[in-house]
Scaffold this active site. Structure first.
Site, mmCIF file in Angstrom:
data_model
loop_
_atom_site.group_PDB
_atom_site.id
_atom_site.type_symbol
_atom_site.label_atom_id
_atom_site.label_comp_id
_atom_site.label_asym_id
_atom_site.label_seq_id
_atom_site.Cartn_x
_atom_site.Cartn_y
_atom_site.Cartn_z
ATOM 1 N N LYS A 95 0.829 -1.213 0.000
ATOM 2 C CA LYS A 95 0.000 0.000 0.000
ATOM 3 C C LYS A 95 0.858 1.256 0.000
ATOM 4 O O LYS A 95 2.021 1.262 0.401
ATOM 5 C CB LYS A 95 -0.927 0.015 1.218
ATOM 6 C CG LYS A 95 -1.966 -1.083 1.220
ATOM 7 C CD LYS A 95 -3.078 -0.786 0.253
ATOM 8 C CE LYS A 95 -4.126 -1.880 0.347
ATOM 9 N NZ LYS A 95 -5.398 -1.564 -0.180
ATOM 10 N N ARG A 130 -3.769 -10.609 3.059
ATOM 11 C CA ARG A 130 -3.667 -10.654 1.601
ATOM 12 C C ARG A 130 -2.336 -10.017 1.238
ATOM 13 O O ARG A 130 -2.078 -8.867 1.593
ATOM 14 C CB ARG A 130 -4.807 -9.886 0.932
ATOM 15 C CG ARG A 130 -4.766 -10.017 -0.600
ATOM 16 C CD ARG A 130 -5.591 -8.967 -1.301
ATOM 17 N NE ARG A 130 -5.240 -7.596 -0.971
ATOM 18 C CZ ARG A 130 -4.192 -6.922 -1.446
ATOM 19 N NH1 ARG A 130 -3.323 -7.519 -2.241
ATOM 20 N NH2 ARG A 130 -3.985 -5.668 -1.103
#
Length: 157
Positions: A95, A130
């Site tokens: 991210k 994930r």
């Protein structure tokens, strides 16, 4: 045949990683409120609660600080409790906030930051992560599990 449902916090249409935090009332409370409402709707529609997985939406409608606050083990534990012990999944892989913390623009070079977020999530009781780099994350989580399971100082052997 019914399938499990992953319900993700989306922030109700604002913020995002690039924007400001949408969580002035406290990140856990805001995420828990939205996810609890979504869980209620799905349960009322007939999906058994045990088939629901909650995802706090790391990177969605939260700034860097909000993402970090939510990844704290106590925050994740509180979130799960507020959601009546709904299992949690965290998807923080590569991210933007990891890139900002590590001064890394290339998402493919953020795997070590992802490993750290996965270890933090595991410490908070998250049952799934994930990730893109499965091998590195799995190795780190095996070591975390061994550390957690090791007897404390002075334990009888």
């Amino acid at each position: 045949m019914q399938k499990p449902e992953n319900l993700q916090y989306g922030g109700g249409g604002g913020g995002g990683e690039a924007g400001g935090s949408a969580c002035e009332d406290g990140v856990v409370e805001v995420v828990a409120e939205e996810l609890a409402e979504r869980i209620q709707r799905v349960v009322r529609a007939g999906l058994p609660r045990w088939m629901i997985i909650g995802d706090p939406g790391i990177g969605f409608a939260k700034d860097k600080v909000g993402n970090l606050q939510l990844l704290k083990p106590a925050a994740l534990q509180k979130l799960s409790w507020r959601l009546k012990n709904t299992p949690l999944l965290v998807g923080a892989s590569r991210k933007r906030f990891i890139g900002a913390l590590c001064d890394e623009d290339d998402p493919q070079r953020r795997d070590w930051g992802t490993v750290a977020t996965s270890c933090a999530a595991s410490s908070g009781g998250v049952c799934m992560v994930r990730v893109h780099n499965v091998e590195a994350t799995a190795m780190a989580l095996r070591v975390m599990d061994a550390i957690t399971a090791a007897p404390g100082p002075g334990a009888v052997k």
